[in-house]
Scaffold this motif. Sequence first.
Motif, PDB file in Angstrom:
ATOM      1  N   GLU A  11       0.857  -1.197   0.000  1.00  0.00           N
ATOM      2  CA  GLU A  11       0.000   0.000   0.000  1.00  0.00           C
ATOM      3  C   GLU A  11       0.890   1.244   0.000  1.00  0.00           C
ATOM      4  OE1 GLU A  11      -3.131   0.119   2.814  1.00  0.00           O
ATOM      5  OE2 GLU A  11      -3.774  -1.945   2.419  1.00  0.00           O
ATOM      6  N   ILE A  12       0.642   2.152  -0.919  1.00  0.00           N
ATOM      7  CA  ILE A  12       1.454   3.369  -0.984  1.00  0.00           C
ATOM      8  C   ILE A  12       0.544   4.590  -0.917  1.00  0.00           C
ATOM      9  CG2 ILE A  12       3.216   4.630  -2.276  1.00  0.00           C
ATOM     10  CD1 ILE A  12       4.200   2.005  -3.356  1.00  0.00           C
TER      11      ILE A  12
ATOM     12  N   VAL B 131       0.161   8.222  -3.413  1.00  0.00           N
ATOM     13  CA  VAL B 131       0.528   8.075  -4.823  1.00  0.00           C
ATOM     14  C   VAL B 131      -0.667   7.445  -5.531  1.00  0.00           C
ATOM     15  CG1 VAL B 131       2.100   7.020  -6.477  1.00  0.00           C
ATOM     16  CG2 VAL B 131       2.962   7.752  -4.255  1.00  0.00           C
ATOM     17  N   SER B 132      -1.282   8.203  -6.422  1.00  0.00           N
ATOM     18  CA  SER B 132      -2.465   7.666  -7.093  1.00  0.00           C
ATOM     19  C   SER B 132      -2.063   6.623  -8.119  1.00  0.00           C
ATOM     20  CB  SER B 132      -3.253   8.786  -7.770  1.00  0.00           C
ATOM     21  OG  SER B 132      -2.541   9.246  -8.904  1.00  0.00           O
TER      22      SER B 132
ATOM     23  N   LEU C 230      -2.497   4.147  -4.398  1.00  0.00           N
ATOM     24  CA  LEU C 230      -2.063   2.827  -4.825  1.00  0.00           C
ATOM     25  C   LEU C 230      -2.239   1.771  -3.726  1.00  0.00           C
ATOM     26  CD1 LEU C 230      -0.724   1.256  -7.104  1.00  0.00           C
ATOM     27  CD2 LEU C 230       1.487   2.020  -6.263  1.00  0.00           C
ATOM     28  N   ASN C 231      -3.141   0.849  -3.972  1.00  0.00           N
ATOM     29  CA  ASN C 231      -3.406  -0.297  -3.082  1.00  0.00           C
ATOM     30  C   ASN C 231      -3.955   0.071  -1.705  1.00  0.00           C
ATOM     31  OD1 ASN C 231      -2.616  -2.292  -4.930  1.00  0.00           O
ATOM     32  ND2 ASN C 231      -0.469  -1.989  -4.413  1.00  0.00           N
TER      33      ASN C 231
ATOM     34  N   ALA D  92       7.899  -0.738  -0.066  1.00  0.00           N
ATOM     35  CA  ALA D  92       7.288   0.153  -1.052  1.00  0.00           C
ATOM     36  C   ALA D  92       8.307   0.523  -2.127  1.00  0.00           C
ATOM     37  CB  ALA D  92       6.760   1.407  -0.369  1.00  0.00           C
TER      38      ALA D  92
ATOM     39  N   LEU E  54       7.954   8.543  -3.239  1.00  0.00           N
ATOM     40  CA  LEU E  54       7.442   8.304  -1.885  1.00  0.00           C
ATOM     41  C   LEU E  54       7.517   9.574  -1.038  1.00  0.00           C
ATOM     42  CD1 LEU E  54       8.981   4.773  -1.126  1.00  0.00           C
ATOM     43  CD2 LEU E  54       6.621   5.307  -1.728  1.00  0.00           C
TER      44      LEU E  54
ATOM     45  N   ALA F 158       4.892  12.094  -2.121  1.00  0.00           N
ATOM     46  CA  ALA F 158       3.577  11.766  -1.559  1.00  0.00           C
ATOM     47  C   ALA F 158       3.526  12.136  -0.080  1.00  0.00           C
ATOM     48  CB  ALA F 158       3.290  10.280  -1.749  1.00  0.00           C
TER      49      ALA F 158
ATOM     50  N   LEU G 283      -1.067  15.663  -8.502  1.00  0.00           N
ATOM     51  CA  LEU G 283      -1.467  14.939  -7.293  1.00  0.00           C
ATOM     52  C   LEU G 283      -2.712  15.579  -6.692  1.00  0.00           C
ATOM     53  CD1 LEU G 283       1.985  14.280  -5.671  1.00  0.00           C
ATOM     54  CD2 LEU G 283       0.492  12.613  -6.695  1.00  0.00           C
TER      55      LEU G 283
END
Lengths: 250, 441
Positions: free
Chosen positions: A89-90, A93-94, A142-143, B386, B404, B407, B441
């Motif tokens: 799972e991130i 981040v779409s 994401l997830n 990740a 990462l 985000a 985003l």
Amino acid sequence: MLSIKDLHASVEETPILKGVQLEVKKGEVHAIMGPNGSGKSTLSSVIAGREEYEVEKGSIDMDGQDILELSPEERAHLGIFLSFQYPVEIPGVSVTNFLKTALNETRKARGQEPMSAKELLRLMREKMELLEMDKSFLSRSLNEGFSGGEKKRNEIFQMALMEPRLAILDETDSGLDIDALRIVANGVNHLRSKDNAVVLITHYQRLLEYIKPDFVHVLYKGRIVKSGGSELALELEAKGYDWIKEEVEA
Amino acid sequence: MNSDQLRDKLSSSFIVFENELNGERRSPLHQKRRAAMERFEMKGFPSTRDEEWKYTNLKPLLGTDYKIFHEGEQSLEFREIKRYFLNDIDTYKIVFVNGKYSSWLSETTHRGFDICTFSAALQRHRHVLDEYFGRSDEEPSSTMDLNTAFAQEGAFIRIGKNAHVDKPVEIVHFTTADAGPSFNQPRNLIVLEEGSSAEVIERHRCLGEQETLTNAVSEVFLGAQARLSLFRIQNDAPQAGLIDHTNIHLSRDAHAHTATFSMGGRFVRNDLAFFFNEPNATAQLDGLSLLDAGEFADQHTLVDHRVPHCESREFYKGVYGGAAKGVFNGKVMVRPQAQKTNAFQENKNLLLSEKAAVDTKPQLEIFADDVKCSHGCTVGQLDEEALFYLRSRGIPEHESKALLLYAFGDEVIQRVPLKALRQRLHRLMAQKLDVDFQLNL
């Protein structure tokens, strides 16, 4: 295409793979089965380049090129794709941004022009239809908060977009209901061509009813101890793994 | 030069400053300056022996022979500095070059409300200054006192009853190489009267390679139902130091939102304080520190719940790479009479290297019993799982890490309602992470 020779790998000083041999040619589908703890997931992780695993001996070649020294991303650029048993799972981040970055970084590495936003969207729509996915899915993280089935479907969706030459599906069937299984299998069958290869790692014969393998291998205690055609999977389903274990111990 | 010598230099400079004031010397405003100078001379610069400066060493910045006053006027062409302003949207601009107001680069107004300068307010709005100047802190720190002593220029924003500023206000302070190493003391006063609203963006930018130390103060007073957004972009040059003091006073039903983005510079210390003086006011404090190399940022916040029925929400994140160091000190005071207070605080940090460090200190002092308060802080590293996932999809290691982090930081940026500013912050973040992302985003 993929040639694994005498592969020994360990994690934190515990040997897991102890001499794996495997040849996968273009157009073939291989299934790797075996009891829990036999090293199935380790094998897929080592092929994809996970760094926690130490390869002590042996080789993995893709089209004659040694890939053991390559980073995970370089392996992806060669066309290797791993569908994760437990997709990560991130948050933040779409799905769209992730796929856009993944596809364009891969294209960049291959010396191709980036894909336009319009082209990308068209491609995503097409593949989503194939996997019977909802549009809203693209804007989700994401997830994150995905059900088990959604995560697996997302893996196959990514695979459909990346069009890998070698797809390794690590227990993609686990946790799927029969409808999801059919959809996932449909996605995999769609990818099959004379130029691609698929390695299915699975516990059960169930998935193989939908994706018919050319070869079935049994991995046990870090080695492939038996290989055969698709009938081997049926035999395993009927008889379990004990007879294999007895054969090996004998 | 050491900190004692710098203090002596400031003392003698103050005498010079006073001598030039003539009749002004006897004004109430100047009496406040003089009292502040006396306190500063007593206390001197803070050291790591002071509890509030335990993790933050100002000393390395005090060894430079700074100029205390700027001489002459320096002109800049708009095209040279255009990139430090928001594009795509129209804004009011209050621009200073080496401490002096640049009317050429600014766009101020007196129509409907006053968006101008401290020096203009000395002429036109003396009563406002007399009422509010130096009033925001009952126990000013020594650096705040120092600013008060030398206060003569900065932004002045006064919005009358029920007026809404039609576009954001940008306050930008430039220093140029011609000025040499300089010690700057900008002073802002923001007064929003009942029912009014404004959005303000402030940044400091050192053009050139000279060392600068900016010791800024913003005093903010919000009337009943007033709404203020105050955004800070702190990504100054690598040799620029900044100490910022911002005190925000809230009346009944007022709302203040601050978002502080510390993404560069040699040294940043933010002392941000909220004072709830009347019930039903709300505050949102957001912050992001994104630092690498030897950068340093200290986010020091105080939320003082003095009355019942107020709410504060604090959300700070930090990313520290290289040998960067961060501090988060979040003090929440809930006084005995402040029943029905809601106070929430969260601080999340990522360390990207062995040498990076963060000191995080939530400090809740709760003296009322019917309240909802919570705090949480985490210090972690990038998720290796990740990272592998992203890399296995063909995204190179550097870009995967950046994605990462992007985000992670975006969670704070998303809280900024102004789209043009969000876009700018996204760009600055991508630049800082050294990637060429064009993500919506």
